[in-house]
Design a protein around this motif. Sequence first.
Motif, PDB file in Angstrom:
ATOM      1  N   SER A 139       0.694  -1.432  -0.432  1.00 54.14           N
ATOM      2  CA  SER A 139       0.217  -0.322  -0.153  1.00 54.14           C
ATOM      3  C   SER A 139       0.973   1.501   0.343  1.00 54.14           C
ATOM      4  O   SER A 139       2.132   0.861   0.170  1.00 54.14           O
ATOM      5  N   GLU A 140      -0.205   1.879  -0.322  1.00 53.03           N
ATOM      6  CA  GLU A 140       1.003   3.391  -0.485  1.00 53.03           C
ATOM      7  C   GLU A 140       1.106   3.723   0.022  1.00 53.03           C
ATOM      8  O   GLU A 140       2.123   4.991   0.959  1.00 53.03           O
ATOM      9  N   TYR A 141       0.234   3.682   1.802  1.00 50.85           N
ATOM     10  CA  TYR A 141      -0.101   4.167   3.053  1.00 50.85           C
ATOM     11  C   TYR A 141       0.595   3.524   3.889  1.00 50.85           C
ATOM     12  O   TYR A 141       0.570   3.245   5.224  1.00 50.85           O
ATOM     13  N   PHE A 142       1.278   2.336   3.684  1.00 50.67           N
ATOM     14  CA  PHE A 142       2.295   1.350   4.618  1.00 50.67           C
ATOM     15  C   PHE A 142       3.044   1.441   3.950  1.00 50.67           C
ATOM     16  O   PHE A 142       3.750   0.715   3.541  1.00 50.67           O
TER      17      PHE A 142
END
Lengths: 45, 384
Positions: free
Chosen positions: A3-6
């Motif tokens: 994920s871009e957010y992880f």
Amino acid sequence: MKSEYFKTWEDYVETHPELNDIESAEAGIQPYEEEMYAFIMKLFL
Amino acid sequence: MENMKQLQEERAQLFKDVYDGKIPKRVPMEISITWDAAIEYAGLDLKEAQYNPEMFPIFFDKVAKDFQTDKSPIAPTLRPPAFYNILGSVGIVMSNTGSMQHPEVHSLEVDEYDEFIEDPYKCMVETCLPRIYKALDASPGEAALALAKAFKAKNDYDAIAGKIAVETCEKYGYPMFPRGGFTEAPMDFIADFLRSFTGAVMDMRRNKEKLLGAIEAITPHMKKIGIAPTSSRYARTFIPLHMAPFMREKQFAEFWWPSFKELMDHLRDNDAGVRIFVEGDWMDKIDYLATLDNRVEMQFEFGDPKLAKEKVGKDHIISGFFPITMLQTNTKQECVDKARELIDTLAPGGGYIFNTDKSLYSLEGPIAENLQAVLEVVRTEAVY
């Protein structure tokens, strides 16, 4: 799981290269990425 | 204290034997008393007690003392109200009576499926969270502060409730197994807070490919949260099963089962034991459960215990089936007769843990006394 957010530790040190030589840095930082991820997922359980 | 330590070990051994596929000295028993039931049984105010950590030891102690099983009958709740309140939750809310409830909500629209499939975690953070946690539907600064407060509140609660749980176990000789993971069947996860139950059912007909794409996209996340650092056959991953009983077999086989099987195989491959709560009646789909391996602990809500024993009793662990409604509506004799009937059916050959068909939501009226009589029958008669 991607994920871009992880941010994996590898992702993190890319933008914080000063941490590359500090052996304990991963243990001091990465667990909070995991904990926040787990917290967010729990908000949907 | 030494006696309590020995009791802890004896009780732990009952479960370890069942998990290991051995016949224990006696059928182990566990029940789950909700905070609602425990707080009211202890004579405390439900709303007040959930917010007040000084009250936690009072109701933990009361039920741990009065309902002696082989694991603590009470555990930290999944729904402590403070952090949900801080977040402005609309998906988990406290009712007028003080119970934490999950109204039907959705946070993902049909036209956002592609965004979700591309990056589920990002979509959940950016798009879905602010819709079901209104304190996050704010300026970036306000949202960041709300999330930080809630994260801290949740961690503080976990630390306090965890400490009280440990102290209760030590005081009454309940074994403590490390905590396993907690995850969901991928389609259940999509239904619970993202598309809602109604939305997911509709999507099976109207947005089939999108729904299948979302299930595939979320599966790696369900695998990840299903494994804890301490996962083992003793520290089991808990998975409550939701939607399957409401699905026709054709839909179930196409939408629900494949990703769940993939998840279960992943947990097996990572040496994580699993406990599933088989919610509803699964008897028309029990052959699917029979194809699993990894000696899964299956707590059944409804259905035919004999059929379950025949289909999954050899390779898996059965629990549940004792109807909590009986404790309210039937005589003590009828309750203990039911317990004996279940023991006779499910205990032979091992692989059985006595449990009720679901968590106990109340101990009012005759429930507490009937439950104590049932537990006494299991303790004294279900001996191998």
